[in-house]
Design a protein around this motif. Structure first.
Motif, PDB file in Angstrom:
ATOM      1  N   PRO A 133      45.892  38.653  48.121  1.00 47.64           N
ATOM      2  CA  PRO A 133      44.602  38.059  48.478  1.00 47.64           C
ATOM      3  C   PRO A 133      44.584  36.553  48.198  1.00 47.64           C
ATOM      4  CG  PRO A 133      44.291  40.064  47.196  1.00 47.64           C
ATOM      5  CD  PRO A 133      45.750  39.742  47.131  1.00 47.64           C
ATOM      6  N   VAL A 134      44.141  35.783  49.176  1.00 42.53           N
ATOM      7  CA  VAL A 134      44.028  34.327  49.050  1.00 42.53           C
ATOM      8  C   VAL A 134      42.621  33.940  49.489  1.00 42.53           C
ATOM      9  CG1 VAL A 134      44.894  32.079  49.790  1.00 42.53           C
ATOM     10  CG2 VAL A 134      46.497  33.993  49.514  1.00 42.53           C
ATOM     11  N   TRP A 135      41.921  33.204  48.633  1.00 45.17           N
ATOM     12  CA  TRP A 135      40.566  32.748  48.957  1.00 45.17           C
ATOM     13  C   TRP A 135      40.491  31.243  48.777  1.00 45.17           C
ATOM     14  CZ3 TRP A 135      35.699  35.725  49.445  1.00 45.17           C
ATOM     15  CH2 TRP A 135      35.933  37.091  49.682  1.00 45.17           C
ATOM     16  N   VAL A 136      39.720  30.585  49.636  1.00 41.35           N
ATOM     17  CA  VAL A 136      39.566  29.132  49.546  1.00 41.35           C
ATOM     18  C   VAL A 136      38.105  28.758  49.356  1.00 41.35           C
ATOM     19  CG1 VAL A 136      41.609  28.620  50.924  1.00 41.35           C
ATOM     20  CG2 VAL A 136      39.417  28.912  52.062  1.00 41.35           C
ATOM     21  N   SER A 137      37.905  27.668  48.636  1.00 41.01           N
ATOM     22  CA  SER A 137      36.572  27.100  48.433  1.00 41.01           C
ATOM     23  C   SER A 137      36.735  25.795  47.674  1.00 41.01           C
ATOM     24  CB  SER A 137      35.680  28.050  47.627  1.00 41.01           C
ATOM     25  OG  SER A 137      34.437  27.426  47.309  1.00 41.01           O
ATOM     26  N   PRO A 138      35.855  24.818  47.920  1.00 39.03           N
ATOM     27  CA  PRO A 138      35.883  23.608  47.095  1.00 39.03           C
ATOM     28  C   PRO A 138      35.589  23.925  45.635  1.00 39.03           C
ATOM     29  CG  PRO A 138      34.599  23.262  49.097  1.00 39.03           C
ATOM     30  CD  PRO A 138      34.880  24.725  49.013  1.00 39.03           C
ATOM     31  N   ASP A 139      34.862  25.023  45.390  1.00 34.87           N
ATOM     32  CA  ASP A 139      34.537  25.479  44.037  1.00 34.87           C
ATOM     33  C   ASP A 139      35.492  26.613  43.677  1.00 34.87           C
ATOM     34  OD1 ASP A 139      33.521  26.552  41.715  1.00 34.87           O
ATOM     35  OD2 ASP A 139      31.427  26.557  42.392  1.00 34.87           O
ATOM     36  N   ARG A 140      36.498  26.314  42.876  1.00 33.38           N
ATOM     37  CA  ARG A 140      37.501  27.328  42.569  1.00 33.38           C
ATOM     38  C   ARG A 140      36.944  28.452  41.708  1.00 33.38           C
ATOM     39  NH1 ARG A 140      40.170  22.637  43.161  1.00 33.38           N
ATOM     40  NH2 ARG A 140      42.073  22.619  44.429  1.00 33.38           N
ATOM     41  N   VAL A 141      35.919  28.181  40.909  1.00 35.55           N
ATOM     42  CA  VAL A 141      35.279  29.254  40.155  1.00 35.55           C
ATOM     43  C   VAL A 141      34.652  30.264  41.110  1.00 35.55           C
ATOM     44  CG1 VAL A 141      33.400  29.828  38.567  1.00 35.55           C
ATOM     45  CG2 VAL A 141      34.865  27.853  38.101  1.00 35.55           C
ATOM     46  N   ALA A 142      33.957  29.750  42.120  1.00 35.15           N
ATOM     47  CA  ALA A 142      33.342  30.636  43.113  1.00 35.15           C
ATOM     48  C   ALA A 142      34.408  31.396  43.882  1.00 35.15           C
ATOM     49  CB  ALA A 142      32.468  29.818  44.063  1.00 35.15           C
ATOM     50  N   ALA A 143      35.506  30.724  44.233  1.00 37.83           N
ATOM     51  CA  ALA A 143      36.579  31.387  44.977  1.00 37.83           C
ATOM     52  C   ALA A 143      37.202  32.500  44.142  1.00 37.83           C
ATOM     53  CB  ALA A 143      37.636  30.371  45.384  1.00 37.83           C
ATOM     54  N   ALA A 144      37.478  32.219  42.856  1.00 43.80           N
ATOM     55  CA  ALA A 144      38.093  33.221  41.993  1.00 43.80           C
ATOM     56  C   ALA A 144      37.148  34.398  41.755  1.00 43.80           C
ATOM     57  CB  ALA A 144      38.497  32.589  40.668  1.00 43.80           C
ATOM     58  N   SER A 145      35.872  34.117  41.554  1.00 42.34           N
ATOM     59  CA  SER A 145      34.899  35.187  41.327  1.00 42.34           C
ATOM     60  C   SER A 145      34.765  36.074  42.554  1.00 42.34           C
ATOM     61  CB  SER A 145      33.538  34.585  40.953  1.00 42.34           C
ATOM     62  OG  SER A 145      33.623  33.828  39.764  1.00 42.34           O
ATOM     63  N   ALA A 146      34.721  35.451  43.739  1.00 40.24           N
ATOM     64  CA  ALA A 146      34.609  36.222  44.978  1.00 40.24           C
ATOM     65  C   ALA A 146      35.861  37.049  45.213  1.00 40.24           C
ATOM     66  CB  ALA A 146      34.351  35.284  46.147  1.00 40.24           C
ATOM     67  N   LEU A 147      37.020  36.466  44.939  1.00 34.63           N
ATOM     68  CA  LEU A 147      38.265  37.197  45.125  1.00 34.63           C
ATOM     69  C   LEU A 147      38.299  38.431  44.221  1.00 34.63           C
ATOM     70  CD1 LEU A 147      41.820  35.628  45.325  1.00 34.63           C
ATOM     71  CD2 LEU A 147      41.404  37.703  44.035  1.00 34.63           C
ATOM     72  N   CYS A 148      37.945  38.255  42.952  1.00 36.92           N
ATOM     73  CA  CYS A 148      37.982  39.376  42.006  1.00 36.92           C
ATOM     74  C   CYS A 148      36.970  40.455  42.381  1.00 36.92           C
ATOM     75  CB  CYS A 148      37.720  38.870  40.589  1.00 36.92           C
ATOM     76  SG  CYS A 148      39.076  37.881  39.897  1.00 36.92           S
ATOM     77  N   ALA A 149      35.824  40.042  42.906  1.00 37.28           N
ATOM     78  CA  ALA A 149      34.817  41.017  43.314  1.00 37.28           C
ATOM     79  C   ALA A 149      35.286  41.823  44.520  1.00 37.28           C
ATOM     80  CB  ALA A 149      33.508  40.307  43.630  1.00 37.28           C
ATOM     81  N   ALA A 150      36.007  41.165  45.425  1.00 37.29           N
ATOM     82  CA  ALA A 150      36.475  41.838  46.634  1.00 37.29           C
ATOM     83  C   ALA A 150      37.761  42.633  46.409  1.00 37.29           C
ATOM     84  CB  ALA A 150      36.700  40.813  47.743  1.00 37.29           C
ATOM     85  N   HIS A 151      38.535  42.258  45.385  1.00 39.17           N
ATOM     86  CA  HIS A 151      39.818  42.915  45.118  1.00 39.17           C
ATOM     87  C   HIS A 151      39.872  43.267  43.629  1.00 39.17           C
ATOM     88  CE1 HIS A 151      41.335  41.617  49.102  1.00 39.17           C
ATOM     89  NE2 HIS A 151      40.669  40.508  48.853  1.00 39.17           N
ATOM     90  N   THR A 152      39.291  44.398  43.294  1.00 43.10           N
ATOM     91  CA  THR A 152      39.154  44.766  41.882  1.00 43.10           C
ATOM     92  C   THR A 152      40.488  45.079  41.213  1.00 43.10           C
ATOM     93  OG1 THR A 152      38.718  47.053  42.562  1.00 43.10           O
ATOM     94  CG2 THR A 152      36.810  45.617  42.200  1.00 43.10           C
ATOM     95  N   ASP A 153      41.549  45.238  42.010  1.00 43.30           N
ATOM     96  CA  ASP A 153      42.859  45.498  41.427  1.00 43.30           C
ATOM     97  C   ASP A 153      43.545  44.229  40.952  1.00 43.30           C
ATOM     98  OD1 ASP A 153      42.963  44.788  44.186  1.00 43.30           O
ATOM     99  OD2 ASP A 153      45.104  45.316  44.219  1.00 43.30           O
TER     100      ASP A 153
END
Length: 361
Positions: A133-153
């Motif tokens: 999983p790769v997520w992009v955002s100017p806000d890396r906290v938001a990107a990491a939080s969204a990634l973890c929420a979408a990919h709980t593994d």
């Protein structure tokens, strides 16, 4: 017009990069501005360290792969290799990135089919090469939080760049340099440094195709980039060893009156690169026995215009980072040269042990 602008930009970037390698008149003249930059960036770091500005832990360990200098140093192949190493160690990694030039306003997932103009060339390359999983955002906290929420593994985040994005708490910082190291040692704009060379980090990686001696910094490792077989842009199933592209130097002569290699006597083989240090790519090809005419382009070159349209060449070799922006092009001359980063096993052990909360032996 856009071609002329790109050429001027390339020349300006080259001139600045050269000026940043020495403490000449221009560098000394800019030191007052560097002092202002140092004060502002230092105050920001101190504010995060003191807790006046809040940093956020996203719930899983975070490894930041970044640099303290301006420009590309080889972070993307490092991220790809580190993701594979973490996966081999039993982790399920995900990647977050700013995505240079990405047209996103909120955290956005990157798939192998996402257009590079939307997500940036590096995140797209990472997504295609790793499948994580790769997520992009100017806000890396938001990107990491969204990634973890979408990919709980996912149980570890690798941040592609973001060393100065202090709001994202991190467990391991890996700083990557290339052969230019810290240049003249001055901070911006007098030199290439975003932060002092003395900045604390967990490990340092030096990507130097010229194989010079590593600097005497603690936990410093060499990054080895090995080219693989080239693949054809129009037919990716078609592969060729680099040695098959070798052309006798005598057939490559180009007179100064033939800029870009156009016209009679143009080279058969051209290497083009729109990366932070195109010369690294060219040096890799030369080390493989090739003698191409070189076409350096600006980092993250957008390819809104075709720099190869009037290029009289039989074969054009490009990087994978360039290739993700060329998929729609119908140019049978283009071949893509992949590179694999070979990470020192001691570095991988250092990262894994830090993530597991055990001291390194």
């Amino acid at each position: 017009m856009s071609g002329k602008i790109s050429t001027l930009r390339n020349r300006a970037e080259t001139g600045i990069a050269q000026a940043w390698q020495r403490r000449g008149a221009l560098a000394w003249a800019l030191t007052p501005f560097a002092a202002v930059f140092a004060a502002a960036s230092g105050a920001r770091r101190a504010a995060f360290a003191a807790g006046w500005l809040k940093s956020v832990r996203v719930g899983v360990p975070v490894v930041v792969v970044g640099n303290v200098t301006v420009g590309g140093t080889g972070k993307t192949p490092t991220v790809i290799a580190l993701v594979e190493a973490l996966r081999a160690a039993g982790y399920a990694p995900g990647v977050v990135s700013r995505g240079y030039g990405a047209r996103v306003e909120r955290p956005t997932p990157v798939t192998p089919d996402t257009p590079a103009r939307l997500c940036g060339d590096e995140p797209l390359l990472i997504a295609r090469r790793t499948g994580v999983p790769v997520w992009v955002s100017p806000d890396r906290v938001a990107a990491a939080s969204a990634l973890c929420a979408a990919h709980t593994d996912v149980d570890v985040i690798v941040s592609d760049d973001g060393l100065q994005h202090y709001r994202l708490q991190r467990d391991f910082e890996l700083v990557v340099f290339d052969h230019r190291l810290g240049g003249n040692g001055f901070l911006l704009p007098a030199g290439p440094l975003r932060e002092p060379l003395s900045r604390r980090r967990d490990a340092t990686l030096v990507n130097d195709p010229y194989a010079r001696t590593l600097p005497p910094w603690p936990d410093t490792f060499a990054l080895k980039l090995q080219p693989g077989d080239a693949w054809h842009l129009a037919n990716p199933a078609l592969h060729r060893p680099l040695a098959q592209f070798a052309v006798p130097p005598a057939s490559q002569g180009v007179s100064p009156a033939q800029p870009g290699g156009a016209g009679p006597g143009a080279p058969r083989l051209v290497a083009a690169a729109g990366i932070g240090s195109p010369e690294r790519f060219f040096a890799t090809l030369r080390a493989a026995g090739l003698a191409p005419r070189t076409l350096p382009l600006a980092d993250h070159y957008a390819y809104t215009t075709n720099p190869f349209a009037d290029l009289a060449a039989d074969t054009i070799l490009v990087t994978e980072k360039d290739a993700v922006k060329l998929a729609a092009w119908n140019d049978a001359r283009i071949w893509v040269v992949p590179v694999e980063a070979a990470l020192d096993h001691r570095l991988i052990t250092l990262v894994v042990e830090k993530l597991r909360g055990r001291p390194s032996a």
